[in-house]
Design a protein around this motif. Structure first.
Motif, PDB file in Angstrom:
ATOM      1  N   PHE A 137      -1.220 -29.043  75.057  1.00  0.00           N
ATOM      2  CA  PHE A 137      -0.251 -28.754  74.008  1.00  0.00           C
ATOM      3  C   PHE A 137      -0.412 -27.336  73.457  1.00  0.00           C
ATOM      4  CE2 PHE A 137       0.790 -28.468  69.465  1.00  0.00           C
ATOM      5  CZ  PHE A 137       2.164 -28.652  69.561  1.00  0.00           C
ATOM      6  N   TYR A 138      -1.663 -26.935  73.146  1.00  0.00           N
ATOM      7  CA  TYR A 138      -1.843 -25.624  72.546  1.00  0.00           C
ATOM      8  C   TYR A 138      -1.509 -24.486  73.534  1.00  0.00           C
ATOM      9  CZ  TYR A 138      -3.820 -27.820  68.424  1.00  0.00           C
ATOM     10  OH  TYR A 138      -3.980 -28.568  67.289  1.00  0.00           O
ATOM     11  N   LEU A 139      -1.868 -24.697  74.804  1.00  0.00           N
ATOM     12  CA  LEU A 139      -1.480 -23.709  75.812  1.00  0.00           C
ATOM     13  C   LEU A 139       0.044 -23.617  75.923  1.00  0.00           C
ATOM     14  CD1 LEU A 139      -4.059 -24.474  78.663  1.00  0.00           C
ATOM     15  CD2 LEU A 139      -3.861 -22.312  77.407  1.00  0.00           C
ATOM     16  N   PHE A 140       0.700 -24.800  75.921  1.00  0.00           N
ATOM     17  CA  PHE A 140       2.154 -24.824  76.055  1.00  0.00           C
ATOM     18  C   PHE A 140       2.818 -24.223  74.810  1.00  0.00           C
ATOM     19  CE2 PHE A 140       6.377 -26.723  75.986  1.00  0.00           C
ATOM     20  CZ  PHE A 140       6.785 -26.505  77.291  1.00  0.00           C
ATOM     21  N   PHE A 141       2.264 -24.551  73.624  1.00  0.00           N
ATOM     22  CA  PHE A 141       2.800 -23.988  72.376  1.00  0.00           C
ATOM     23  C   PHE A 141       2.690 -22.459  72.390  1.00  0.00           C
ATOM     24  CE2 PHE A 141       2.389 -22.500  68.021  1.00  0.00           C
ATOM     25  CZ  PHE A 141       3.471 -23.127  67.394  1.00  0.00           C
ATOM     26  N   GLY A 142       1.532 -21.959  72.807  1.00  0.00           N
ATOM     27  CA  GLY A 142       1.353 -20.496  72.855  1.00  0.00           C
ATOM     28  C   GLY A 142       2.275 -19.828  73.867  1.00  0.00           C
ATOM     29  N   SER A 143       2.449 -20.461  75.011  1.00  0.00           N
ATOM     30  CA  SER A 143       3.307 -19.863  76.043  1.00  0.00           C
ATOM     31  C   SER A 143       4.761 -19.820  75.579  1.00  0.00           C
ATOM     32  CB  SER A 143       3.196 -20.632  77.356  1.00  0.00           C
ATOM     33  OG  SER A 143       3.657 -21.963  77.204  1.00  0.00           O
ATOM     34  N   THR A 144       5.212 -20.858  74.850  1.00  0.00           N
ATOM     35  CA  THR A 144       6.595 -20.880  74.375  1.00  0.00           C
ATOM     36  C   THR A 144       6.820 -19.802  73.318  1.00  0.00           C
ATOM     37  OG1 THR A 144       6.732 -23.252  74.808  1.00  0.00           O
ATOM     38  CG2 THR A 144       8.381 -22.306  73.319  1.00  0.00           C
ATOM     39  N   VAL A 145       5.903 -19.679  72.368  1.00  0.00           N
ATOM     40  CA  VAL A 145       6.034 -18.654  71.341  1.00  0.00           C
ATOM     41  C   VAL A 145       6.018 -17.266  71.971  1.00  0.00           C
ATOM     42  CG1 VAL A 145       4.931 -17.608  69.326  1.00  0.00           C
ATOM     43  CG2 VAL A 145       5.040 -20.111  69.534  1.00  0.00           C
ATOM     44  N   MET A 146       5.069 -17.041  72.884  1.00  0.00           N
ATOM     45  CA  MET A 146       4.996 -15.737  73.543  1.00  0.00           C
ATOM     46  C   MET A 146       6.226 -15.481  74.424  1.00  0.00           C
ATOM     47  SD  MET A 146       2.489 -13.962  72.573  1.00  0.00           S
ATOM     48  CE  MET A 146       2.603 -12.718  73.838  1.00  0.00           C
ATOM     49  N   GLY A 147       6.843 -16.569  74.887  1.00  0.00           N
ATOM     50  CA  GLY A 147       8.075 -16.415  75.669  1.00  0.00           C
ATOM     51  C   GLY A 147       9.183 -15.798  74.847  1.00  0.00           C
TER      52      GLY A 147
END
Length: 821
Positions: A137-147
């Motif tokens: 979840f945290y990896l996915f959350f970070g990737s979406t924000v950075m996207g």
């Protein structure tokens, strides 16, 4: 080294491969990644790669290990332009972007995080630990924000570097990245609403894990297309070429899909036929009237027929004006002016029961609408018989009730120091207005705004401009009508361009001089007609054996022998194709309009230089002497290529390459020996009688054909009928108008300007038609025979060989007869 000099090092045909980056020039010849001057189909030697690599996450380090062989010199004008444009916001952003690479720097983080999230999710599915679930979840959350962060500089890059290109990689990245971000938001909402869904096989849980894995795969696709963009894939090269073609006024040669009905003449044109003896100023009256009609807002077309004599005989000029462009002559005319009785008799066959005729005759003639006018007596009374032409110009304008001012301006242009012509024209205008007759033809409507932008030009001038665009630097020729016009044009332009002009002692010398010019590094050409070209046969073979380029402007006229030296015919095609002893490749072009004359003139030099073969441009008296309007030509699109390579010690002039094209150098450009001989030779150019070498060299020269045909121009296609009316060269305008007169949806116009050698694509196009009718200005159907040799069935032939070009109205009737069945 300048950018033009860099182009010579393209890695092809044995040349060295140099690339430039940030003003340094690197030698990548020995690199296995740069075979034949190409790197993975993305980058090409002989170019400055600075702009192409501006968005890539790397710099000079990729060129480490390659020797620096020089510095790229930037033209002062370009440097100044860069400095000036830096004040523009977009240019400032581009400079800033290239320095800091914000998008590549930010986009790598979300790509990496999405991949880690997908990898951790796979671990979780095999071993559902809480630590794995939290990591996902945290990896996915970070990737979406950075996207979202990466999207901002991504759009900025799309604008400043690529002008919102609509190429496929950009659209794929745009749609897919938007989808990834939306799916990311959905997943974050699902998880925050119920973190335990990661352990459930409910629809929400399945959706959560599917999105994690799908976005992991998606960023791989995004990275792939991002790499294509950053590394300047071939789609960028193709898109640039397409943009250049869209902005070029001559690409393609014609609007190949324009409907015939869009060009229908609707009889909104007026034809005027003027005849008189040679020496009576017929040519002058043509120039005065065409210029005046154009100034008055009419589309103009004119053509002439003249006898082979200085004085006497009967010459005529046809002038057509209309509200749409006109590109062909007509046989029947609306108004005719005869300066003497022989001219009246000469032109009488072209009169209809509605033709108004004004003639200087001493007795009544059996002509329906004849107005007798003592033209020469009136001219003499006004000052001199020589004023007959300007007097009749005034009569014509007065008869048609046109504005006198436009005529006087035209006369003043041609007779700057002879003011008497103005007074004579004014008198003629007054007397013309007094003529009352029921058959005075009506004038077509005007299009002043459009016509004002056009230029009035003949085929000779158009071909000449094409040769200038092709970088011609040398002309050697022996005068022979109707080719002499181009020789004169190029001689006149030698005052403004670097062109050596030599009137040789005969045609044999002229082509040999041309070969000497090319051997020394010039771009040389000769002009001639059929009889002169026959004398050039041996030198043409010399071009084939030595693989020396040559450009020959062959203006056709009826033969055999002297034939009709001032008339027109498409009779020299076989000679152009087969002249010479022994097999060797050559290209034959035959323009059909002013636009294509410019294009083919340019291509003649490019193709000759690129493939090291003779190129023959077939014109004829009709195309050379006819005048019509042409739009402004953007000559910046015509940039002569550079195909000469610098020789090194051990240089082989005739190196046996896969495509048969050897690297061509010239004496003094490098350390190598440039050896050429008319005998069979080996790769170094030394004479040989070895039968094995003979076989190799014959095969080498023949291999040019496959590469050469890649440049073959497809024929112009107009309309979508199932019956192809096929023409080539100067018959283009006549066929075009004839088909608009016939107005039969079954008919389609297919016109060739690349007539030899014929490519499979050209032939495949013809095989798609149910019936084929070939229209040619010769007695046997030379091009039709060429098509038969290539297995193309020709159902009908429409031939004409009376010294005239095709007349659109007559041709229309002949086409109707052929399609009755």
């Amino acid at each position: 080294m300048t950018i033009d000099e860099l182009k010579a090092y393209d890695g092809r045909n044995g040349a060295k491969a140099y690339v430039a980056y940030k003003n340094n020039i690197y030698d990548v010849t020995e690199s296995p990644l740069w075979q034949e001057g190409e790197h993975e189909g993305m980058h090409f030697a002989g170019e400055d790669l600075t702009d192409q690599l501006s968005g890539a996450p790397h710099g000079e380090e990729v060129f480490k290990g390659f020797p620096v062989v020089g510095r790229l010199e930037m033209p002062e004008s370009q440097t100044q332009e860069t400095d000036d444009s830096a004040t523009d916001t977009k240019e400032k952003l581009k400079v800033w972007y290239r320095r800091y690479h914000p998008h590549p720097m930010t986009v790598h983080f979300p790509i990496a995080l999405h991949l880690f999230a997908a990898f951790m999710d796979l671990l979780f599915l095999f071993d559902p630990k809480e630590s794995y679930a939290l990591s996902v979840f945290y990896l996915f959350f970070g990737s979406t924000v950075m996207g979202f962060v990466a999207m901002v500089p991504g759009i900025l890059s799309w604008w400043v570097n690529y002008d919102f290109s609509k190429a496929q990689p950009f659209l794929i990245k745009l749609y897919l990245s938007t989808l990834v971000l939306l799916l990311g938001l959905i997943n974050i909402i699902l998880y925050l609403n119920d973190p335990m869904i990661v352990y459930h096989d409910s629809p929400a849980g399945i959706t959560y894990h599917t999105i994690i894995l799908f976005t992991g795969l998606s960023v791989i696709v995004l990275g792939y297309y991002g790499g294509k963009i950053s590394w300047g894939d071939t789609f960028m090269r193709r898109e640039t070429e397409e943009k250049n073609q869209e902005s070029a006024s001559l690409q393609p040669l014609h609007n190949t899909q324009k409907s015939t009905k869009e060009r229908l003449m609707n009889d909104t044109n007026l034809s005027i036929l003027i005849g008189g003896p040679a020496g009576s100023g017929i040519d002058t009256i043509e120039k005065i009237l065409t210029d005046a009609f154009k100034a008055g807002g009419y589309y103009v077309y004119s053509t002439k027929e003249y006898m082979s004599r200085v004085r006497g005989g009967s010459n005529s000029t046809l002038i057509r004006i209309g509200d749409m462009p006109i590109q062909a002559p007509c046989w029947e005319v609306d108004l005719s002016i005869a300066l003497d009785e022989p001219s009246l008799e000469h032109m009488q066959a072209r009169y209809t029961d509605q033709t108004l005729v004004v003639a200087d005759v001493s007795e009544d003639k059996d002509i329906a609408h004849l107005i007798t006018l003592p033209i020469y007596e009136r001219a003499k009374a006004l000052g001199s018989r020589q004023y007959a032409n300007t007097y009749m110009a005034g009569v014509i304008f007065g008869l048609l009730e046109l504005e006198l001012d436009t005529l006087l301006q035209s006369i003043e242009k041609y007779f700057k120091e002879e003011s008497e012509n103005i007074k004579v024209s004014e008198e003629g205008y007054k007397e013309g207005k007094e003529i009352e007759h029921s058959t005075v033809p009506e004038l077509p409507s005007r299009d002043r705004k459009s016509v004002e932008k056009l230029h009035l030009m003949n085929g000779t001038t158009a071909c000449g401009f094409g040769f200038l665009a092709g970088g011609c630097t040398m002309v050697t020729a022996y005068p022979m009508s109707p080719s002499t016009g181009v020789l004169n044009f190029m001689a006149a332009r030698s005052r403004d361009f670097t062109i050596v002009v030599e009137q040789s002692e005969d045609e044999i010398a002229s082509l040999n001089m041309v070969l000497g010019g090319w051997y020394a590094g010039a771009r040389a050409m000769t002009t001639t007609s059929g009889g002169g070209f026959a004398l050039m046969t041996e030198a043409l073979s010399l071009s084939g054996m030595t693989e020396t380029p040559a450009v020959i402007y062959l203006a056709q006229r009826p033969g055999p022998a002297t034939g009709l030296p001032t008339r027109s015919e498409q009779g020299d095609l076989n000679m152009a194709i087969y002249a010479g002893h022994g097999p060797f490749e050559r290209i034959v072009l035959a323009p059909g309009s002013l636009e294509s004359a410019v294009e083919c003139g340019y291509l003649a030099f490019e193709l000759a230089d690129r493939y090291q073969v003779p190129v023959i441009l077939l014109s004829d008296q009709y195309l050379a002497d006819s005048m019509s309007t042409i739009e402004s030509v953007d000559f910046s699109q015509y940039r002569p290529g550079r195909y000469i390579t610098k020789s090194e010690e051990g240089y082989h002039r005739y190196a046996d390459t896969p495509n048969g094209i050897s690297p061509r150098s010239v004496p003094g450009f490098g350390d190598g020996l440039v050896c050429a001989t008319s005998d069979e030779h080996d790769e170094t150019g030394q004479i040989t009688e070895s039968y094995q070498t003979r076989i190799e060299m014959v095969h080498k020269r023949a291999r040019k054909a496959e590469t050469l045909l890649e440049s073959a121009l497809m024929p112009t296609v107009e309309s979508e009928g199932e019956i192809a009316v096929i023409g080539w060269g100067s018959s283009y305008g006549a066929i075009r108008e004839a088909l608009s007169r016939v107005d039969d949806p079954r008919l389609c116009h297919v016109h060739f300007e690349w007539v030899h050698p014929l490519s499979e694509k050209q032939l495949a196009l013809l095989k798609g038609y149910r019936r084929r009718i070939v229209v040619e200005n010769n007695a046997t159907g030379i091009f039709a025979d060429q098509l038969k040799l290539h297995d193309i069935t020709v159902d009908k032939r429409i031939l004409q060989y009376n010294g005239f070009a095709f007349f659109a109205d007559q041709l229309a009737e002949r086409i109707k007869e052929q399609i009755k069945e």
